[in-house]
Design a protein around this motif. Structure first.
Motif, mmCIF file in Angstrom:
data_model
loop_
_atom_site.group_PDB
_atom_site.id
_atom_site.type_symbol
_atom_site.label_atom_id
_atom_site.label_comp_id
_atom_site.label_asym_id
_atom_site.label_seq_id
_atom_site.Cartn_x
_atom_site.Cartn_y
_atom_site.Cartn_z
ATOM 1 N N ASP A 1 0.968 -1.366 0.108
ATOM 2 C CA ASP A 1 0.072 -0.054 -0.004
ATOM 3 C C ASP A 1 0.817 1.334 -0.021
ATOM 4 N N SER A 2 2.169 0.994 -0.034
ATOM 5 C CA SER A 2 3.012 2.257 -0.141
ATOM 6 C C SER A 2 2.876 3.216 -1.504
ATOM 7 N N PRO A 3 3.232 4.441 -1.352
ATOM 8 C CA PRO A 3 3.066 5.269 -2.479
ATOM 9 C C PRO A 3 4.153 4.710 -3.595
ATOM 10 N N LEU A 4 5.283 4.183 -2.920
ATOM 11 C CA LEU A 4 6.301 3.633 -4.226
ATOM 12 C C LEU A 4 5.733 2.467 -4.699
ATOM 13 N N ALA A 5 5.139 1.523 -3.984
ATOM 14 C CA ALA A 5 4.622 0.156 -4.412
ATOM 15 C C ALA A 5 3.509 0.636 -5.618
ATOM 16 N N ARG A 6 2.788 1.612 -5.371
ATOM 17 C CA ARG A 6 1.614 2.045 -6.128
ATOM 18 C C ARG A 6 2.085 2.625 -7.449
ATOM 19 N N THR B 1 5.226 2.098 -8.879
ATOM 20 C CA THR B 1 5.708 1.014 -9.365
ATOM 21 C C THR B 1 4.661 0.165 -10.247
ATOM 22 N N GLU B 2 3.523 -0.066 -9.529
ATOM 23 C CA GLU B 2 2.551 -0.939 -10.321
ATOM 24 C C GLU B 2 2.163 -0.044 -11.691
ATOM 25 N N VAL B 3 1.846 1.252 -11.366
ATOM 26 C CA VAL B 3 1.453 2.211 -12.503
ATOM 27 C C VAL B 3 2.377 2.066 -13.659
ATOM 28 N N ILE B 4 3.739 2.120 -13.434
ATOM 29 C CA ILE B 4 4.821 2.134 -14.204
ATOM 30 C C ILE B 4 4.872 0.821 -15.139
ATOM 31 N N ARG B 5 4.690 -0.306 -14.459
ATOM 32 C CA ARG B 5 4.609 -1.439 -14.845
ATOM 33 C C ARG B 5 3.305 -1.859 -15.790
ATOM 34 N N LEU B 6 2.245 -1.323 -15.373
ATOM 35 C CA LEU B 6 1.083 -1.358 -16.207
ATOM 36 C C LEU B 6 1.048 -0.443 -17.510
ATOM 37 N N ILE B 7 1.685 0.608 -17.453
ATOM 38 C CA ILE B 7 1.760 1.307 -18.739
ATOM 39 C C ILE B 7 2.863 0.779 -19.586
ATOM 40 N N GLY B 8 3.723 0.087 -18.923
ATOM 41 C CA GLY B 8 4.974 -0.669 -19.880
ATOM 42 C C GLY B 8 4.382 -1.786 -20.424
ATOM 43 N N ILE B 9 3.559 -2.578 -19.814
ATOM 44 C CA ILE B 9 2.848 -3.830 -20.241
ATOM 45 C C ILE B 9 1.652 -3.479 -21.332
ATOM 46 N N HIS B 10 0.858 -2.634 -20.849
ATOM 47 C CA HIS B 10 -0.367 -2.299 -21.659
ATOM 48 C C HIS B 10 -0.462 -1.066 -22.415
ATOM 49 N N GLY B 11 0.548 -0.171 -22.368
ATOM 50 C CA GLY B 11 0.599 1.002 -23.044
ATOM 51 C C GLY B 11 0.788 1.088 -24.378
ATOM 52 N N PRO B 12 0.466 2.129 -25.143
ATOM 53 C CA PRO B 12 -0.435 3.184 -24.345
ATOM 54 C C PRO B 12 -1.729 2.909 -23.716
ATOM 55 N N GLN C 1 2.308 12.890 -11.028
ATOM 56 C CA GLN C 1 3.506 12.698 -10.659
ATOM 57 C C GLN C 1 4.612 12.143 -11.848
ATOM 58 N N LEU C 2 4.362 11.086 -12.562
ATOM 59 C CA LEU C 2 5.097 10.586 -13.369
ATOM 60 C C LEU C 2 5.251 11.571 -14.636
ATOM 61 N N GLU C 3 4.226 12.071 -14.760
ATOM 62 C CA GLU C 3 4.412 13.285 -15.982
ATOM 63 C C GLU C 3 5.396 14.547 -15.636
ATOM 64 N N ALA C 4 5.238 14.598 -14.169
ATOM 65 C CA ALA C 4 6.309 15.791 -13.641
ATOM 66 C C ALA C 4 7.662 15.398 -13.540
#
Length: 76
Positions: free
Chosen positions: A6-11, A13-24, A47-50
């Protein structure tokens, strides 16, 4: 104490992983893959955009990873 998953870093990382797998991928499609709120997901994507790790395409607002993400993980 909150769980590590539930940590912000884990969240983030999960979003980065999902964008990498399913992106765009659009924000609403990302929502289907995560268990946290839409507002938390929106903050993470902003935050990832920033950090210039992800960007939204102009045409359909789908998120894609940028070269900065590759550079970071290659040097890690």
């Amino acid at each position: 104490m909150p769980a590590i998953a539930d940590s912000p870093l884990a969240r983030s990382t999960e979003v980065i992983r999902l964008i990498g797998i399913h992106g765009p991928i659009k924000l609403r499609d990302l929502e289907a893959h995560v268990s946290f709120s839409r507002s938390a997901l929106h903050r993470i994507c902003a935050q990832l955009e920033a950090l210039n790790w992800a960007r939204r395409r102009v045409s359909d607002k789908a998120y894609v990873l940028t070269y900065a993400t590759d550079d970071f993980f290659a040097s890690a």
